[in-house]
Structure formats: structure tokens, C-alpha cells
Design a protein around this motif. Structure first.
Motif, PDB file in Angstrom:
ATOM      1  N   ILE A 211       0.862  -1.182   0.000  1.00  0.00           N
ATOM      2  CA  ILE A 211       0.000   0.000   0.000  1.00  0.00           C
ATOM      3  C   ILE A 211       0.897   1.230   0.000  1.00  0.00           C
ATOM      4  CG2 ILE A 211      -1.765   1.260   1.296  1.00  0.00           C
ATOM      5  CD1 ILE A 211      -2.581  -1.502   2.485  1.00  0.00           C
ATOM      6  N   GLN A 212       0.722   2.091  -0.972  1.00  0.00           N
ATOM      7  CA  GLN A 212       1.620   3.233  -1.187  1.00  0.00           C
ATOM      8  C   GLN A 212       1.730   4.146   0.020  1.00  0.00           C
ATOM      9  OE1 GLN A 212       0.602   5.522  -4.647  1.00  0.00           O
ATOM     10  NE2 GLN A 212       2.492   6.719  -4.620  1.00  0.00           N
ATOM     11  N   ALA A 213       0.644   4.326   0.744  1.00  0.00           N
ATOM     12  CA  ALA A 213       0.651   5.253   1.880  1.00  0.00           C
ATOM     13  C   ALA A 213       1.494   4.745   3.052  1.00  0.00           C
ATOM     14  CB  ALA A 213      -0.779   5.506   2.344  1.00  0.00           C
ATOM     15  N   ILE A 214       1.785   3.450   3.066  1.00  0.00           N
ATOM     16  CA  ILE A 214       2.570   2.866   4.167  1.00  0.00           C
ATOM     17  C   ILE A 214       4.025   2.781   3.710  1.00  0.00           C
ATOM     18  CG2 ILE A 214       2.835   0.898   5.720  1.00  0.00           C
ATOM     19  CD1 ILE A 214      -0.121   0.298   5.315  1.00  0.00           C
ATOM     20  N   SER A 215       4.875   3.635   4.274  1.00  0.00           N
ATOM     21  CA  SER A 215       6.258   3.753   3.803  1.00  0.00           C
ATOM     22  C   SER A 215       7.095   2.516   4.111  1.00  0.00           C
ATOM     23  CB  SER A 215       6.914   4.996   4.415  1.00  0.00           C
ATOM     24  OG  SER A 215       6.858   4.938   5.832  1.00  0.00           O
ATOM     25  N   HIS A 216       6.907   1.946   5.272  1.00  0.00           N
ATOM     26  CA  HIS A 216       7.701   0.765   5.650  1.00  0.00           C
ATOM     27  C   HIS A 216       6.812  -0.478   5.551  1.00  0.00           C
ATOM     28  CE1 HIS A 216      10.888  -1.562   7.334  1.00  0.00           C
ATOM     29  NE2 HIS A 216      10.190  -1.883   8.423  1.00  0.00           N
ATOM     30  N   TRP A 217       6.932  -1.191   4.412  1.00  0.00           N
ATOM     31  CA  TRP A 217       6.035  -2.314   4.158  1.00  0.00           C
ATOM     32  C   TRP A 217       6.535  -3.588   4.849  1.00  0.00           C
ATOM     33  CZ3 TRP A 217       1.235  -2.755   3.136  1.00  0.00           C
ATOM     34  CH2 TRP A 217       0.691  -3.961   2.698  1.00  0.00           C
ATOM     35  N   SER A 218       6.070  -3.763   6.070  1.00  0.00           N
ATOM     36  CA  SER A 218       6.349  -4.963   6.865  1.00  0.00           C
ATOM     37  C   SER A 218       5.214  -5.083   7.868  1.00  0.00           C
ATOM     38  CB  SER A 218       7.689  -4.826   7.604  1.00  0.00           C
ATOM     39  OG  SER A 218       7.587  -3.847   8.623  1.00  0.00           O
ATOM     40  N   PRO A 219       5.009  -6.258   8.453  1.00  0.00           N
ATOM     41  CA  PRO A 219       3.929  -6.387   9.445  1.00  0.00           C
ATOM     42  C   PRO A 219       4.020  -5.346  10.557  1.00  0.00           C
ATOM     43  CG  PRO A 219       4.704  -8.551   8.811  1.00  0.00           C
ATOM     44  CD  PRO A 219       5.635  -7.562   8.161  1.00  0.00           C
ATOM     45  N   ALA A 220       5.226  -5.145  11.097  1.00  0.00           N
ATOM     46  CA  ALA A 220       5.379  -4.146  12.159  1.00  0.00           C
ATOM     47  C   ALA A 220       5.158  -2.736  11.631  1.00  0.00           C
ATOM     48  CB  ALA A 220       6.772  -4.272  12.777  1.00  0.00           C
ATOM     49  N   GLY A 221       5.646  -2.469  10.411  1.00  0.00           N
ATOM     50  CA  GLY A 221       5.475  -1.147   9.819  1.00  0.00           C
ATOM     51  C   GLY A 221       4.014  -0.820   9.555  1.00  0.00           C
ATOM     52  N   ILE A 222       3.255  -1.814   9.144  1.00  0.00           N
ATOM     53  CA  ILE A 222       1.820  -1.611   8.881  1.00  0.00           C
ATOM     54  C   ILE A 222       1.093  -1.260  10.172  1.00  0.00           C
ATOM     55  CG2 ILE A 222      -0.311  -2.732   8.103  1.00  0.00           C
ATOM     56  CD1 ILE A 222       1.522  -4.485   6.276  1.00  0.00           C
ATOM     57  N   ILE A 223       1.411  -1.990  11.233  1.00  0.00           N
ATOM     58  CA  ILE A 223       0.752  -1.732  12.511  1.00  0.00           C
ATOM     59  C   ILE A 223       1.128  -0.353  13.037  1.00  0.00           C
ATOM     60  CG2 ILE A 223       0.654  -2.436  14.938  1.00  0.00           C
ATOM     61  CD1 ILE A 223       0.862  -5.336  13.985  1.00  0.00           C
ATOM     62  N   ARG A 224       2.422   0.014  12.936  1.00  0.00           N
ATOM     63  CA  ARG A 224       2.842   1.346  13.390  1.00  0.00           C
ATOM     64  C   ARG A 224       2.112   2.434  12.608  1.00  0.00           C
ATOM     65  NH1 ARG A 224       8.112  -0.863  13.677  1.00  0.00           N
ATOM     66  NH2 ARG A 224       8.595  -0.003  11.612  1.00  0.00           N
ATOM     67  N   HIS A 225       2.013   2.249  11.304  1.00  0.00           N
ATOM     68  CA  HIS A 225       1.348   3.254  10.469  1.00  0.00           C
ATOM     69  C   HIS A 225      -0.128   3.404  10.856  1.00  0.00           C
ATOM     70  CE1 HIS A 225       0.080   5.513   6.925  1.00  0.00           C
ATOM     71  NE2 HIS A 225      -0.933   4.663   6.840  1.00  0.00           N
ATOM     72  N   MET A 226      -0.820   2.287  11.022  1.00  0.00           N
ATOM     73  CA  MET A 226      -2.257   2.338  11.302  1.00  0.00           C
ATOM     74  C   MET A 226      -2.560   2.997  12.649  1.00  0.00           C
ATOM     75  SD  MET A 226      -3.660   1.305   8.600  1.00  0.00           S
ATOM     76  CE  MET A 226      -5.361   1.316   9.185  1.00  0.00           C
ATOM     77  N   HIS A 227      -1.572   2.986  13.563  1.00  0.00           N
ATOM     78  CA  HIS A 227      -1.780   3.601  14.876  1.00  0.00           C
ATOM     79  C   HIS A 227      -1.089   4.959  15.000  1.00  0.00           C
ATOM     80  CE1 HIS A 227      -3.835   0.256  16.945  1.00  0.00           C
ATOM     81  NE2 HIS A 227      -3.178  -0.503  16.080  1.00  0.00           N
ATOM     82  N   SER A 228      -0.610   5.482  13.887  1.00  0.00           N
ATOM     83  CA  SER A 228       0.031   6.795  13.905  1.00  0.00           C
ATOM     84  C   SER A 228      -1.005   7.902  13.937  1.00  0.00           C
ATOM     85  CB  SER A 228       0.929   6.964  12.672  1.00  0.00           C
ATOM     86  OG  SER A 228       0.140   7.048  11.488  1.00  0.00           O
ATOM     87  N   GLU A 229      -0.601   9.070  14.412  1.00  0.00           N
ATOM     88  CA  GLU A 229      -1.502  10.216  14.484  1.00  0.00           C
ATOM     89  C   GLU A 229      -1.941  10.652  13.092  1.00  0.00           C
ATOM     90  OE1 GLU A 229      -3.863  13.221  16.026  1.00  0.00           O
ATOM     91  OE2 GLU A 229      -2.968  11.450  16.957  1.00  0.00           O
ATOM     92  N   GLU A 230      -1.003  10.603  12.139  1.00  0.00           N
ATOM     93  CA  GLU A 230      -1.332  10.971  10.763  1.00  0.00           C
ATOM     94  C   GLU A 230      -2.441  10.099  10.191  1.00  0.00           C
ATOM     95  OE1 GLU A 230       0.776  11.043   6.319  1.00  0.00           O
ATOM     96  OE2 GLU A 230       1.946  10.493   8.095  1.00  0.00           O
ATOM     97  N   ALA A 231      -2.313   8.781  10.396  1.00  0.00           N
ATOM     98  CA  ALA A 231      -3.322   7.851   9.886  1.00  0.00           C
ATOM     99  C   ALA A 231      -4.649   8.042  10.610  1.00  0.00           C
ATOM    100  CB  ALA A 231      -2.831   6.414  10.038  1.00  0.00           C
TER     101      ALA A 231
END
Length: 378
Positions: A211-231
Motif C-alpha cells: 500500500i503506497q501510503a505505508i512507507s515501511h512495508w512490513s507487518p510491524a510497519g503496517i501496525i505502526r502506520h495504522m496507529h500513527s496520528e497521521e493515519a
């Protein structure tokens, strides 16, 4: 029209079918024999939703009653109720795998798993919601499409939302596409990450396109992104936009008198605003237009709980009680609304119509009740 005693017998027969009381079922059936034979009598007996004895037996998981109806009375195994659902559908909905299997072995149509009822759910989706893994496997085996859904709802999306790990594995094995987003644009892996289901993220990761919006494409990176303030901020903005869109679609569907569709949009909008009293009020009216009194009352009651100072909520409650022919309670509801807004003309008219004389007219004139319900607006 059935007499009061006959109606009581009909209710007892359907109740016996649902509860598996085979002896009582046969006893009541014999008493209800309308002179055309037991098979014809039982086949003609249905409730207000068009559900007959076989539907009720399947819904209760009563295989022995189903056997009696199919083998002894030769009822149609694929008979449809008022909404197009077969006994097999009701068995699946109840998570009764043994009964579903029995119906299949006795001729139930294996194409049934792909029917979409109420414009929303397939049996496969309902099996997942019911947390019935065995029924899910059976439906996939019988040809249920793992990607068939509507309004951005898919079986895999539901499994991800519910955190059903084994079902996610089963669906992926059966050909489910993890790249189909839901109505809010989220793929199943994003939903799992948002819910903190790391195991599900790991399972979905190898089969999900980056997914283009998720800069670090890994299971941990996806979870961090989804719980970020920006997201989070982005989701909140999308929710507000979707809420307005869904509410407007519900109102448009209501104007076209497509009440089931309106209910669908209002229900989806409630995901964006769970405490939306206006949505409950509108959905209550839709149920009333469909003559679903209990559901109309349920939404009206919830609406009152959220906004006890809103006159319209009591107006909806009164309309639901009228539909249920509980006219005294309808009058009480309209009166409660008038206590809050004595000058409200709609409530004044409704309360006046629920006077003693008005009640007597309504009690014996179902057309008058329907006309009263149809005059209500959102």
C-alpha cells in the motif's frame, strides 16, 4: 382469515418445529388439518415473514423435524420464505452444521450459498459473523464465492474485523482476495493492524499488495502506520465524509421508497457515528414502512436512550407501537413527546388519532394504521 384458536395452533406448530418437539408438532398438525391433508396444511402454514415449519426447524437445528417434513410430508427442501431464504440458509445462519448437511444430502440447492439477501449478506458472510468455522468450510466446499459481497463488505473483510484467524486462513485457501478494500478504503490487513491482531497481519502480509501510503512495508510497519496520528486524522476525515455521503444515500433511497436499501445506508453510516440518534430515527421509520414493528420499536427505543429530550424520538416510538397494535402505548409515547414540545403539530395529530375513538377505528382497520405510518416522513 384464521380464527384466534387456529392462529394459536399455527404459532404452537411453528414453535414446536423450532424447539424440536416432534410429538407436539404432529399432534398440533393433526388438529390443524384443514381438510386437504396434513402435507398441504403444514406446507401452507407460515408466519408473518413467510417462514414455514421447515424454515423454523432448520433455524433451530432440529434435524429430526426436518426429516419428518421432508420424508413423511414431502415438503420442498428449497422452499423460500418471504425474503427469499431457504431452510438451508436458516440452518447456516444458526450455525447448525448437522442440519445443513442433512438438507444438502436431501436435495438442497448447493448454489444457495451465493444468494445475497437484504442487499447485504451472503450465507458465507453470516456464517463468519456467527463464528461457525464448520459452516464456513461447508459453504466454501459447496461453491460459496469467497469474494462475493456488497457495499465493500466481503467475507475476508468480516473475518479480519472479527479477528477470526482460522477463518482468514480458510478463506485465503479458498481463493479470497486480500486486496479488496472495504467501503472506507481499508484492506483486510489494515483492519487487522488497526485492531492489533498481529497474527492476522502476518497471515495476510504475503498475499497483500504493498500500500503506497505505508512507507515501511512490513507487518510491524503496517501496525505502526495504522496507529500513527497521521493515519488517525486521515481516518477521522474520511469517516466524516463517508457519514455525510451514506446519510444522503439513505435519504435518497427513502424518497424512492427503497426502504431496505435506505436501512442499509443508515446502518453503514452508524459505523461512522454509532451515537447518531437521527440515523436511528430514520431507520426506525424505514422499518415501520416495511411493517417490521419490533425492529421499528427497537430503533426508536435506542433513539430515546440517546436523546431523551427529543420529541421526534417519541413520535417514532408511538408509530412503532401503532404498527404493533399497542394503541394505548402509542398514545403514551405521543403524550411524552407533547410534554417536550406542546406545539408540535405532528405529535398533536398523532395523539389526537390515538384518542379512544381513534383507537377503536384503528383497531379494526389495518388500512388506517398503514396509511398513518405511510404519512410519516424522516
Amino acid at each position: 382469515m384464521a380464527s384466534h384458536s387456529e392462529q394459536c395452533g399455527v404459532d404452537r406448530l411453528l414453535f414446536a418445529a423450532y424447539c424440536g418437539e416432534l410429538h407436539l408438532f404432529k399432534k398440533v398438525a393433526v388438529k390443524l388439518d384443514w381438510g386437504e391433508g396434513l402435507a398441504k396444511t403444514v406446507a401452507d402454514i407460515k408466519d408473518s415473514n413467510g417462514q414455514g415449519a421447515l424454515h423454523h426447524a432448520a433455524a433451530g437445528g432440529r434435524t429430526q423435524v426436518c426429516k419428518c417434513l421432508l420424508k413423511e410430508l414431502k415438503l420442498d427442501v428449497d422452499v423460500k420464505d418471504g425474503r427469499g431464504a431457504t431452510p438451508f440458509f436458516h440452518a447456516i445462519l444458526g450455525g447448525h452444521i448437522a442440519t445443513a448437511n442433512y438438507l444438502l444430502k436431501n436435495g438442497a440447492d448447493p448454489a444457495t450459498p451465493n444468494v445475497v439477501l437484504h442487499h447485504i449478506f451472503t450465507p458465507l458472510m453470516l456464517a463468519i459473523l456467527a463464528q461457525s468455522f464448520e459452516c464456513t468450510k461447508l459453504l466454501l466446499k459447496e461453491g460459496a464465492g469467497p469474494n462475493i459481497g456488497s457495499f465493500g463488505i466481503t467475507p475476508l473483510g468480516i473475518a479480519a474485523s472479527e479477528g477470526e484467524t482460522e477463518m482468514i486462513k480458510c478463506l485465503l485457501k479458498g481463493g479470497a482476495d486480500p486486496n479488496i478494500p472495504n467501503f472506507y478504503g481499508l484492506k483486510p490487513i489494515e483492519v487487522s493492524a488497526l485492531n492489533g491482531n498481529y497474527e492476522d497481519v502476518m497471515i495476510l502480509f504475503p498475499k497483500t499488495s504493498p500500500i503506497q501510503a505505508i512507507s515501511h512495508w512490513s507487518p510491524a510497519g503496517i501496525i505502526r502506520h495504522m496507529h500513527s496520528e497521521e493515519a488517525r486524522q486521515k481516518r477521522n476525515l474520511q469517516l466524516k465524509e463517508k457519514f455525510m455521503e451514506l446519510k444522503a444515500k439513505g435519504e435518497d433511497a427513502f424518497k424512492r421508497k427503497e426502504y431496505l436499501m435506505a436501512i442499509r445506508w443508515y446502518t453503514e453510516a452508524m459505523n461512522a457515528d454509532p451515537l447518531g440518534a437521527t440515523l436511528l430515527s430514520n431507520r426506525s421509520l424505514c422499518w415501520a414502512r416495511l411493517k417490521e414493528g419490533e425492529r421499528a420499536l427497537s430503533d426508536a427505543t435506542a433513539c430515546i436512550m440517546l436523546r431523551p429530550d427529543w420529541p421526534k424520538a417519541y413520535y417514532r416510538e408511538g408509530a412503532a407501537w401503532m404498527l404493533l397494535k399497542e394503541f394505548g402505548r402509542a398514545a403514551d409515547a405521543f403524550s411524552n413527546g407533547l410534554d417536550l414540545d406542546p406545539e408540535n403539530r405532528e405529535l398533536q395529530k398523532a395523539f389526537s388519532g390515538s384518542s379512544w375513538v381513534g383507537l377503536m377505528l384503528l383497531r379494526f382497520n389495518s388500512d388506517a394504521v398503514e396509511a398513518s405510518i405511510n404519512s410519516l416522513e424522516i
